[in-house]
Every structure is written in structure tokens, then in C-alpha cells.
Design a protein around this motif. Sequence first.
Motif, mmCIF file in Angstrom:
data_model
loop_
_atom_site.group_PDB
_atom_site.id
_atom_site.type_symbol
_atom_site.label_atom_id
_atom_site.label_comp_id
_atom_site.label_asym_id
_atom_site.label_seq_id
_atom_site.Cartn_x
_atom_site.Cartn_y
_atom_site.Cartn_z
ATOM 1 N N ILE A 39 38.415 54.709 41.280
ATOM 2 C CA ILE A 39 37.030 53.849 41.375
ATOM 3 C C ILE A 39 36.567 53.609 42.598
ATOM 4 N N PHE A 40 37.434 52.814 43.350
ATOM 5 C CA PHE A 40 37.472 52.408 44.845
ATOM 6 C C PHE A 40 38.041 53.016 45.497
ATOM 7 N N LYS A 41 37.761 54.215 46.353
ATOM 8 C CA LYS A 41 38.116 55.177 47.193
ATOM 9 C C LYS A 41 37.950 54.660 48.615
ATOM 10 N N HIS A 42 37.135 53.662 48.827
ATOM 11 C CA HIS A 42 36.732 53.556 50.353
ATOM 12 C C HIS A 42 36.965 52.175 50.804
ATOM 13 N N GLY A 43 37.719 51.360 50.034
ATOM 14 C CA GLY A 43 37.730 50.049 50.468
ATOM 15 C C GLY A 43 38.366 49.281 49.224
ATOM 16 N N ASN A 44 38.076 47.925 49.242
ATOM 17 C CA ASN A 44 38.616 46.945 48.173
ATOM 18 C C ASN A 44 37.578 46.813 47.019
ATOM 19 N N ARG A 45 37.621 45.960 46.101
ATOM 20 C CA ARG A 45 36.786 45.932 45.045
ATOM 21 C C ARG A 45 35.774 44.715 45.094
ATOM 22 N N ASN A 46 35.612 44.115 46.433
ATOM 23 C CA ASN A 46 34.825 42.610 46.519
ATOM 24 C C ASN A 46 33.277 43.219 46.441
ATOM 25 N N ALA A 47 32.744 42.557 45.473
ATOM 26 C CA ALA A 47 31.238 42.543 45.166
ATOM 27 C C ALA A 47 30.923 44.108 44.843
ATOM 28 N N ALA A 48 31.716 44.705 44.259
ATOM 29 C CA ALA A 48 31.404 46.222 44.102
ATOM 30 C C ALA A 48 31.617 46.643 42.624
ATOM 31 N N SER A 49 31.340 45.561 41.713
ATOM 32 C CA SER A 49 31.348 45.908 40.459
ATOM 33 C C SER A 49 30.520 47.016 39.808
ATOM 34 N N HIS A 50 29.421 47.496 40.676
ATOM 35 C CA HIS A 50 28.544 48.553 40.297
ATOM 36 C C HIS A 50 29.431 49.837 40.008
ATOM 37 N N LEU A 51 30.513 49.888 40.569
ATOM 38 C CA LEU A 51 31.366 50.998 40.501
ATOM 39 C C LEU A 51 32.056 51.183 39.531
ATOM 40 N N TRP A 52 32.611 49.787 38.837
ATOM 41 C CA TRP A 52 33.213 49.775 37.582
ATOM 42 C C TRP A 52 32.269 50.534 36.559
ATOM 43 N N GLY A 167 38.022 33.694 62.136
ATOM 44 C CA GLY A 167 37.097 33.909 62.671
ATOM 45 C C GLY A 167 36.017 34.885 61.864
ATOM 46 N N GLU A 168 35.070 35.566 62.717
ATOM 47 C CA GLU A 168 34.152 36.176 62.114
ATOM 48 C C GLU A 168 34.443 37.472 61.371
ATOM 49 N N THR A 169 33.633 37.892 60.371
ATOM 50 C CA THR A 169 33.922 38.999 59.974
ATOM 51 C C THR A 169 32.545 39.759 59.477
ATOM 52 N N THR A 170 32.570 40.766 58.782
ATOM 53 C CA THR A 170 31.222 41.454 58.181
ATOM 54 C C THR A 170 31.309 41.920 56.731
ATOM 55 N N LEU A 171 30.235 42.084 56.281
ATOM 56 C CA LEU A 171 30.189 42.515 54.868
ATOM 57 C C LEU A 171 30.750 44.059 54.570
ATOM 58 N N GLU A 172 30.604 45.029 55.915
ATOM 59 C CA GLU A 172 31.159 46.039 56.173
ATOM 60 C C GLU A 172 32.519 46.090 56.145
ATOM 61 N N ARG A 173 33.123 45.099 56.389
ATOM 62 C CA ARG A 173 34.737 45.046 56.335
ATOM 63 C C ARG A 173 35.140 44.513 55.275
ATOM 64 N N GLU A 174 34.486 43.319 54.607
ATOM 65 C CA GLU A 174 34.962 42.557 53.491
ATOM 66 C C GLU A 174 34.545 43.263 52.205
ATOM 67 N N ALA A 175 33.460 43.988 52.145
ATOM 68 C CA ALA A 175 32.894 44.489 50.973
ATOM 69 C C ALA A 175 32.521 46.067 51.195
ATOM 70 N N ALA A 176 33.684 46.720 51.551
ATOM 71 C CA ALA A 176 33.550 48.078 52.078
ATOM 72 C C ALA A 176 33.117 49.172 51.293
ATOM 73 N N GLU A 177 33.163 48.780 50.035
ATOM 74 C CA GLU A 177 32.405 49.752 48.838
ATOM 75 C C GLU A 177 31.031 49.482 48.466
ATOM 76 N N VAL A 178 30.546 48.648 49.185
ATOM 77 C CA VAL A 178 29.118 48.231 49.207
ATOM 78 C C VAL A 178 28.384 49.165 50.440
ATOM 79 N N GLN A 327 40.925 35.055 45.002
ATOM 80 C CA GLN A 327 39.955 35.215 45.970
ATOM 81 C C GLN A 327 39.861 36.317 46.345
ATOM 82 N N ALA A 328 38.811 36.487 47.148
ATOM 83 C CA ALA A 328 38.530 38.110 47.696
ATOM 84 C C ALA A 328 39.653 38.849 48.011
ATOM 85 N N GLU A 329 39.732 40.250 47.745
ATOM 86 C CA GLU A 329 40.751 41.016 48.219
ATOM 87 C C GLU A 329 40.652 41.480 49.736
ATOM 88 N N VAL A 330 41.596 41.321 50.232
ATOM 89 C CA VAL A 330 41.623 41.561 51.721
ATOM 90 C C VAL A 330 42.496 42.989 51.763
#
Length: 331
Positions: A39-52, A167-178, A327-330
Motif C-alpha cells: 500500500i505504501f510504496k513511496h514513503g511512510n503512512r503519515n497523513a496517507a490514509s487515502h491509500l488504505w 530543524g525544518e522539514t517539509t510535507l514532501e519529506r514527512e508525508a511522502a505518500e501525499v 507519533q509520526a512515522e519517520v
Amino acid sequence: MSRRPPIAMLSLASIAVAGVSPPWRPATVRDLHSEYGNIFKHGNRNAASHLWVSFILQRASQLAPSKLEEMFTGFCAVSGSPTRPSDYTRYRLTLPRVDGGGLVSGFMYYCCWPCVCDTQDFIRVDTANVTLAGGEVRRYYWAVVGNPCDDPPKLREPFVQPFYGRGETTLEREAAEVRCDADGRLIGASLSDHGFPIISMFFGAAPATAEQASRAAVAADGSAASAVAAAPIAPEPGRVSRSEDGVSFQDEGEYGPMCREREANGFNSGMGEIFRKVASISPVAISPRLQADAPQTAELTTEAVEPAGSGAGAAAEAAEEKGSCPQAEVR
């Protein structure tokens, strides 16, 4: 605010029928969890329940209604983390319908209590049909969010997660399946009747009573911080209530003060800022004008699914879930 995509994109029944999937006969939600890597092939499951959601719906034509509904108890709509259905992971919430049809009360399954706060602020309710085993078509209520791909550059804007300390991060990194396609669509999402990404089933949906509406305690602007607690008794986080038809749950009203405290502390628990930033890119706009466009098919709603398993084993799982708050998956 989320834009409505072309009508051709809205048929959930056609998604379920058209999905070409190998035979899948899950016995419990653990069989869904075992598909995580598919289901999650490009990153973690963070904020990606649409794939489930889409994984299950693409196989809906193989499932009886009760099995479809059971599978939707197996993940958290907000974090995307796997869950096990129990009295402690089932929460009752009262949320607005996207078509302007008022408030509905129903159940959702979460990994931990902060998801209640994020739901109040961003998740709304819509309908969509699903084609099940034997060709039966049922209409369900769904938890939906706005389309983050209305503004893809937001996924690359820097922000600071409150509890990483790195430090700083982005959604592209933290929620890679979005991820967004070239046409501004959320890749892998199934859409509701009014064109919003579905992130969970909204179980046992029914028009909200006056008490449920007051206990929802959400101000007109949707801010948890400005919510006014209206519970007939003092909130007690972790307390399990029981509905008239015997369903046990935790009520959102128990967490009003904790939601306000969490916001005051910079959303330093649960998913932190990740889900909130994804959902706030293009929030769902509630419009009475949508009522005229709503489908007129017969309405079939779900019933709350009882916990999988029983006895000492199930009780142990429930106790474990009660104390967990991932917490969020890293990655």
C-alpha cells in the motif's frame, strides 16, 4: 478551499468495480496490516490514509458488507497508522456534512486521542456508493478532507515538527505518500460524491441530537482552541460510554480541554503538524448549494463494528491500544 473535480471522477462504485485485483479474502484487520508494503510504496503512512481506503475499495467487489466495514476499523484516518478495533480505539464525533445538510454523529477509529482534535478542525462527512460481493451496491458515509493537490507547492514549504528537534522539514519529506499528478489530483485517492478524498468510513452515521451537537463543541471557524465545552458532566479522558444500542466508545467531548491545551503547546502530540498542514492546504468548504447536486439514491448507512475478538486476548489488545499514542512515522 477545495475545488470540486469533474463529475467523471466521482463514481466510487466504478472505482471498486474497475480495480483489477487478485483474490483477497481477509479474516481480520491483521490481514490488511500485512499488506502495508503493498500500500505504501513511496514513503511512510503519515497523513496517507487515502491509500488504505483505495486498497480496500479496489477489492470491495470481493467482500461482504460486514467484512468491508471491518477492514475500515483497521487504520487511523488521521495518522495512517494501523489500529485494532476496540472500545478504546472507537470514538464518537459529530461533524458537518459537506453538502450543507447539517451535523451527523458517528464513529471513527484512532491510534490516539489527539486525532480527535484534528478531526474536529478538518474532517467532514460525505457519501458515496460501493459495489460489494454479488454486485450489491450500498451507500456509505465517509470521512473526507480537502484536496492538498489544489496547491502542490505547499507540500514543499518548510515547517518545524514540534517534537523532532531536528530543524525544518517539509510535507514532501514527512508525508511522502501525499503525491500529486499533473492535473492536480491526489494520487491513489478515492473520491466521495462531492469530489473529496476519502480517508475513512464514518460508522453508524445518523443526524446529530442536540446533546451530540453541543458536545461536539466546535466553533463556527472550526478551531479547537475556540471550542466551548458543553458536556452535561465534567470531561474525563479515557472514559468509555455506551450508546443506547450497546456500542461502547469514547466521546469527543471528553477531550475538549486537552485539545485546547495541545493547541496552546503547538500541537506537540499525535501527528504534530503533519496531518494538520496537509488538511489545511485546501480545507473543505461547506456550502448549502451542494445540496441540489447530492445524489438521490437510497441511503444505506453502516452500523458500528464491534471489536474483533473476545475474551482475555481481546482485552489485552484493548489495554495496549488504550495506552498507545504513536507519533509520526519517520523514514
